[in-house]
Design a protein around this motif. Structure first.
Motif, PDB file in Angstrom:
ATOM      1  N   ALA A   1       1.270  -1.163  -0.343  1.00 28.71           N
ATOM      2  CA  ALA A   1       0.062   0.121  -0.538  1.00 28.71           C
ATOM      3  C   ALA A   1       0.970   1.152  -0.410  1.00 28.71           C
ATOM      4  O   ALA A   1       1.045   2.008   0.689  1.00 28.71           O
ATOM      5  CB  ALA A   1      -0.912  -0.024   1.578  1.00 28.71           C
ATOM      6  N   ALA A   2       1.326   2.069  -1.314  1.00 23.33           N
ATOM      7  CA  ALA A   2       1.971   2.951  -1.485  1.00 23.33           C
ATOM      8  C   ALA A   2       3.951   2.367  -0.798  1.00 23.33           C
ATOM      9  O   ALA A   2       3.924   1.765  -1.526  1.00 23.33           O
ATOM     10  CB  ALA A   2       1.306   3.709  -0.231  1.00 23.33           C
ATOM     11  N   GLU A   3       3.851   3.636   0.470  1.00 24.28           N
ATOM     12  CA  GLU A   3       5.520   2.745   0.622  1.00 24.28           C
ATOM     13  C   GLU A   3       5.273   1.596   2.201  1.00 24.28           C
ATOM     14  O   GLU A   3       6.164   1.571   2.175  1.00 24.28           O
ATOM     15  CB  GLU A   3       6.911   3.578   0.137  1.00 24.28           C
ATOM     16  CG  GLU A   3       6.041   4.644  -0.509  1.00 24.28           C
ATOM     17  CD  GLU A   3       7.897   5.334  -0.522  1.00 24.28           C
ATOM     18  OE1 GLU A   3       8.406   5.733   0.272  1.00 24.28           O
ATOM     19  OE2 GLU A   3       6.865   7.086  -0.674  1.00 24.28           O
ATOM     20  N   ASP A   4       4.214   1.307   2.443  1.00 30.11           N
ATOM     21  CA  ASP A   4       3.712   0.154   3.280  1.00 30.11           C
ATOM     22  C   ASP A   4       4.319  -0.756   3.138  1.00 30.11           C
ATOM     23  O   ASP A   4       3.420  -1.415   1.638  1.00 30.11           O
ATOM     24  CB  ASP A   4       2.450   0.299   3.640  1.00 30.11           C
ATOM     25  CG  ASP A   4       2.952   2.136   4.474  1.00 30.11           C
ATOM     26  OD1 ASP A   4       3.840   2.941   4.890  1.00 30.11           O
ATOM     27  OD2 ASP A   4       1.319   2.682   5.511  1.00 30.11           O
ATOM     28  N   VAL A   5       4.018  -2.422   3.806  1.00 30.27           N
ATOM     29  CA  VAL A   5       4.065  -3.563   3.969  1.00 30.27           C
ATOM     30  C   VAL A   5       3.530  -3.986   4.338  1.00 30.27           C
ATOM     31  O   VAL A   5       3.705  -3.936   5.459  1.00 30.27           O
ATOM     32  CB  VAL A   5       5.503  -4.757   3.065  1.00 30.27           C
ATOM     33  CG1 VAL A   5       5.950  -5.609   3.507  1.00 30.27           C
ATOM     34  CG2 VAL A   5       6.123  -3.177   2.450  1.00 30.27           C
ATOM     35  N   LEU A   6       2.130  -4.589   4.434  1.00 29.93           N
ATOM     36  CA  LEU A   6       1.651  -5.599   5.428  1.00 29.93           C
ATOM     37  C   LEU A   6       1.492  -6.608   5.240  1.00 29.93           C
ATOM     38  O   LEU A   6       1.523  -7.303   4.023  1.00 29.93           O
ATOM     39  CB  LEU A   6       0.286  -5.424   5.194  1.00 29.93           C
ATOM     40  CG  LEU A   6      -0.839  -3.852   5.922  1.00 29.93           C
ATOM     41  CD1 LEU A   6      -0.093  -3.095   4.518  1.00 29.93           C
ATOM     42  CD2 LEU A   6      -1.460  -3.776   5.661  1.00 29.93           C
ATOM     43  N   GLN A   7       1.927  -7.904   6.668  1.00 28.69           N
ATOM     44  CA  GLN A   7       1.954  -8.912   5.875  1.00 28.69           C
ATOM     45  C   GLN A   7       0.723  -9.441   7.217  1.00 28.69           C
ATOM     46  O   GLN A   7       0.825  -9.254   8.317  1.00 28.69           O
ATOM     47  CB  GLN A   7       3.318  -9.536   7.157  1.00 28.69           C
ATOM     48  CG  GLN A   7       4.368  -9.147   5.810  1.00 28.69           C
ATOM     49  CD  GLN A   7       6.040  -9.950   6.066  1.00 28.69           C
ATOM     50  OE1 GLN A   7       6.267  -9.522   7.508  1.00 28.69           O
ATOM     51  NE2 GLN A   7       6.726  -9.900   5.540  1.00 28.69           N
ATOM     52  N   VAL A   8       0.147 -10.747   6.608  1.00 31.92           N
ATOM     53  CA  VAL A   8      -0.575 -11.240   7.181  1.00 31.92           C
ATOM     54  C   VAL A   8      -1.042 -12.701   7.622  1.00 31.92           C
ATOM     55  O   VAL A   8      -0.706 -13.405   6.616  1.00 31.92           O
ATOM     56  CB  VAL A   8      -2.537 -10.961   6.811  1.00 31.92           C
ATOM     57  CG1 VAL A   8      -3.062 -11.658   8.173  1.00 31.92           C
ATOM     58  CG2 VAL A   8      -2.279  -9.016   6.881  1.00 31.92           C
ATOM     59  N   LYS A   9      -0.655 -13.390   9.122  1.00 32.27           N
ATOM     60  CA  LYS A   9      -0.187 -14.423   8.743  1.00 32.27           C
ATOM     61  C   LYS A   9      -1.787 -15.167   9.884  1.00 32.27           C
ATOM     62  O   LYS A   9      -2.483 -14.164  10.565  1.00 32.27           O
ATOM     63  CB  LYS A   9       0.508 -15.230  10.071  1.00 32.27           C
ATOM     64  CG  LYS A   9       2.026 -15.278   9.054  1.00 32.27           C
ATOM     65  CD  LYS A   9       2.800 -16.537  10.028  1.00 32.27           C
ATOM     66  CE  LYS A   9       4.151 -16.013   9.617  1.00 32.27           C
ATOM     67  NZ  LYS A   9       5.169 -16.420  10.605  1.00 32.27           N
ATOM     68  N   HIS A  10      -2.903 -16.492   8.918  1.00 29.63           N
ATOM     69  CA  HIS A  10      -3.725 -16.559   9.373  1.00 29.63           C
ATOM     70  C   HIS A  10      -3.996 -18.035   9.500  1.00 29.63           C
ATOM     71  O   HIS A  10      -3.645 -18.674   8.881  1.00 29.63           O
ATOM     72  CB  HIS A  10      -4.577 -16.676   7.726  1.00 29.63           C
ATOM     73  CG  HIS A  10      -5.757 -15.910   8.144  1.00 29.63           C
ATOM     74  ND1 HIS A  10      -7.200 -16.106   7.080  1.00 29.63           N
ATOM     75  CD2 HIS A  10      -6.850 -16.415   8.881  1.00 29.63           C
ATOM     76  CE1 HIS A  10      -8.280 -16.082   7.630  1.00 29.63           C
ATOM     77  NE2 HIS A  10      -8.140 -17.092   9.072  1.00 29.63           N
ATOM     78  N   TYR A  11      -4.815 -18.336  10.439  1.00 30.60           N
ATOM     79  CA  TYR A  11      -4.190 -19.100  11.631  1.00 30.60           C
ATOM     80  C   TYR A  11      -5.831 -20.189  11.614  1.00 30.60           C
ATOM     81  O   TYR A  11      -6.421 -18.870  11.761  1.00 30.60           O
ATOM     82  CB  TYR A  11      -3.655 -19.503  13.277  1.00 30.60           C
ATOM     83  CG  TYR A  11      -2.047 -19.240  13.057  1.00 30.60           C
ATOM     84  CD1 TYR A  11      -1.296 -20.053  13.381  1.00 30.60           C
ATOM     85  CD2 TYR A  11      -1.334 -17.942  12.967  1.00 30.60           C
ATOM     86  CE1 TYR A  11       0.218 -19.864  12.974  1.00 30.60           C
ATOM     87  CE2 TYR A  11      -0.200 -17.276  13.005  1.00 30.60           C
ATOM     88  CZ  TYR A  11       0.272 -19.117  13.089  1.00 30.60           C
ATOM     89  OH  TYR A  11       1.949 -18.361  13.255  1.00 30.60           O
TER      90      TYR A  11
END
Length: 181
Positions: free
Chosen positions: A50-60
């Motif tokens: 997202a623009a210069e952001d990085v998102l990481q999502v682990k879904h258990y």
């Protein structure tokens, strides 16, 4: 024909309600683009830009409250251990230990009743947190682990934003994350 129209109407409503594409709701406002997806035996990992952001999502999936509590405690232990003083590999005149200055040690924000843990971290350009040299860090990182009891799911969320041009206030980290039912 009515069934097909009803299907498209239902898909349109579902898409409008899930504008972020995330499996939970969050007051993060930038539009997200999926940049990676990996499925393992234990969790699904999705990375977004997202623009210069990085998102990481682990879904258990299929998590009991007890398993969720254990995972949250493990994360708290590992993050705490990263910032504890360690024996110096080269003990000498100045110090026999190495570690972070107290001001750089992140403080956990914990909600034991709802099985949630959050941190404000600094991270390098390689998305690695735990570096205690401020000049080596490139990102602010919002980190949260939270359990959704109704669906028996646990999420581990990391949101990285550049220190030089943050997309959110790194002092407040005022994200409101809630489970979708």
């Amino acid at each position: 024909m009515k069934l097909l129209t009803l299907f498209f109407f239902a898909v349109s409503i579902a898409t409008a309600q899930n504008t972020t594409g995330l499996p939970f709701t969050i007051n993060y406002t930038l539009p997200l683009k999926v940049t990676g997806n990996e499925q393992t035996e234990k969790y699904d990992l999705t990375e977004y830009a997202a623009a210069e952001d990085v998102l990481q999502v682990k879904h258990y999936f299929n998590m009991t409250k007890e398993k969720a509590k254990k995972l949250v405690e493990d994360r708290k232990f590992f993050l705490g251990a990263m910032f504890k003083d360690q024996p110096s590999p080269y003990p000498g005149v100045l110090s026999s230990t190495i570690g972070c200055p107290e001001a750089l040690v992140p403080k956990p924000v914990e909600d034991t009743a709802n099985v949630s843990l959050a941190y404000q971290l600094l991270a390098t350009g390689n998305l690695i947190y735990g570096n205690c040299n401020p000049s080596d860090n490139y990102y602010y990182c919002f980190y949260q682990v939270f359990f959704c009891a109704e669906k028996k799911e646990l999420f581990e969320v990391k949101i990285y934003t550049p220190i030089s041009k943050p997309s959110f206030d790194n002092k407040k980290f005022s994200f409101i994350i809630t489970c979708k039912n």
